[in-house]
Motif scaffolding. Structure first.
Motif, PDB file in Angstrom:
ATOM      1  N   LYS A 120      -3.063   4.536   0.964  1.00 25.95           N
ATOM      2  CA  LYS A 120      -4.404   4.246   0.469  1.00 25.95           C
ATOM      3  C   LYS A 120      -5.421   4.639   1.554  1.00 25.95           C
ATOM      4  O   LYS A 120      -5.316   4.214   2.699  1.00 25.95           O
ATOM      5  CB  LYS A 120      -4.519   2.751   0.157  1.00 25.95           C
ATOM      6  CG  LYS A 120      -5.876   2.332  -0.321  1.00 25.95           C
ATOM      7  CD  LYS A 120      -5.900   0.835  -0.552  1.00 25.95           C
ATOM      8  CE  LYS A 120      -7.299   0.400  -0.936  1.00 25.95           C
ATOM      9  NZ  LYS A 120      -7.378  -1.053  -1.045  1.00 25.95           N
ATOM     10  N   ALA A 171       0.855  -1.197   0.000  1.00 25.58           N
ATOM     11  CA  ALA A 171       0.000   0.000   0.000  1.00 25.58           C
ATOM     12  C   ALA A 171       0.883   1.235   0.000  1.00 25.58           C
ATOM     13  O   ALA A 171       2.021   1.201   0.455  1.00 25.58           O
ATOM     14  CB  ALA A 171      -0.911   0.012   1.209  1.00 25.58           C
ATOM     15  N   PHE A 187      -5.468   6.105   6.815  1.00 21.49           N
ATOM     16  CA  PHE A 187      -4.780   5.640   5.616  1.00 21.49           C
ATOM     17  C   PHE A 187      -4.050   4.336   5.918  1.00 21.49           C
ATOM     18  O   PHE A 187      -3.518   4.157   7.009  1.00 21.49           O
ATOM     19  CB  PHE A 187      -3.721   6.663   5.169  1.00 21.49           C
ATOM     20  CG  PHE A 187      -4.256   8.006   4.802  1.00 21.49           C
ATOM     21  CD1 PHE A 187      -4.680   8.267   3.512  1.00 21.49           C
ATOM     22  CD2 PHE A 187      -4.315   9.031   5.734  1.00 21.49           C
ATOM     23  CE1 PHE A 187      -5.157   9.517   3.163  1.00 21.49           C
ATOM     24  CE2 PHE A 187      -4.781  10.282   5.402  1.00 21.49           C
ATOM     25  CZ  PHE A 187      -5.208  10.519   4.109  1.00 21.49           C
TER      26      PHE A 187
END
Length: 188
Positions: free
Chosen positions: A46, A43, A57
């Motif tokens: 995100k 990630a 996030f």
């Protein structure tokens, strides 16, 4: 190519970072690592959810690597009232939207303390999920051997019989070497 040390184990660990409104006029946002996701995929900041002004996030996924040499630190952390993992956030210059990068995740309180000594990084203590705790406990049970405390005993040497250590035998002494020296009086 990724190199792993013998006896070490790794697990990908996702880091959740929460952005909330700042409490002062100088800080627009307050950033805090709030959770970890064991076994998460890759990630890069995100967005997971938004609740009013608070946004969470999935900032990054880093390997949590356990080393045999640090097994005592892991055992110490597992005995804490609330076992935790530590996330180190490092500031990034030039990016106003996301001013932090996730630098490290560790289960060693000693390693986290090393990062706390520097005022540059932000170290967050995050409660350890049960599954992650079981994985670390299994590693500790496999590799940890507690050292038995052995009280040191004095030797039986008699030190009251000799004048060992009074002074250097090569230097003539007519007085006690432990006495403070006197100033010689000047006679006029």
């Amino acid at each position: 190519m990724k190199f792993e040390y013998p006896g070490s184990q790794s697990l990908p660990l996702g880091v959740v970072v929460r952005r909330a409104p700042g409490v002062t006029r100088w800080a627009k946002h307050a950033w805090k690592a709030s959770a970890v996701l064991p076994g998460a995929g890759p990630a890069d900041w995100k967005m997971l959810r938004t609740d009013g002004d608070v946004t969470e996030f999935h900032a990054a996924t880093l390997p949590l690597t356990l080393y045999v040499s640090d097994v005592e630190a892991y055992a110490h952390e597992l005995q804490a009232r609330e076992p935790s993992v530590y996330v180190v956030l490092r500031p990034v210059s030039g990016n106003k939207d996301i001013p932090w990068t996730v630098a490290l995740v560790t289960a060693s309180p000693y390693e986290a303390q090393d990062y706390c000594d520097s005022a540059e990084e932000q170290v967050e203590k995050i409660p350890m999920p049960d599954g992650l705790g079981a994985w670390i406990t299994e590693f500790v049970d496999k590799h940890y051997e507690e050292e038995v405390f052995v009280k040191r005993r004095r030797d039986k040497a008699r030190i009251d019989r000799s004048q060992d250590g009074i002074g250097d035998p090569r230097i003539r002494q007519t007085t006690d070497v432990y006495r403070a020296p006197r100033r010689k009086e000047v006679v006029n």
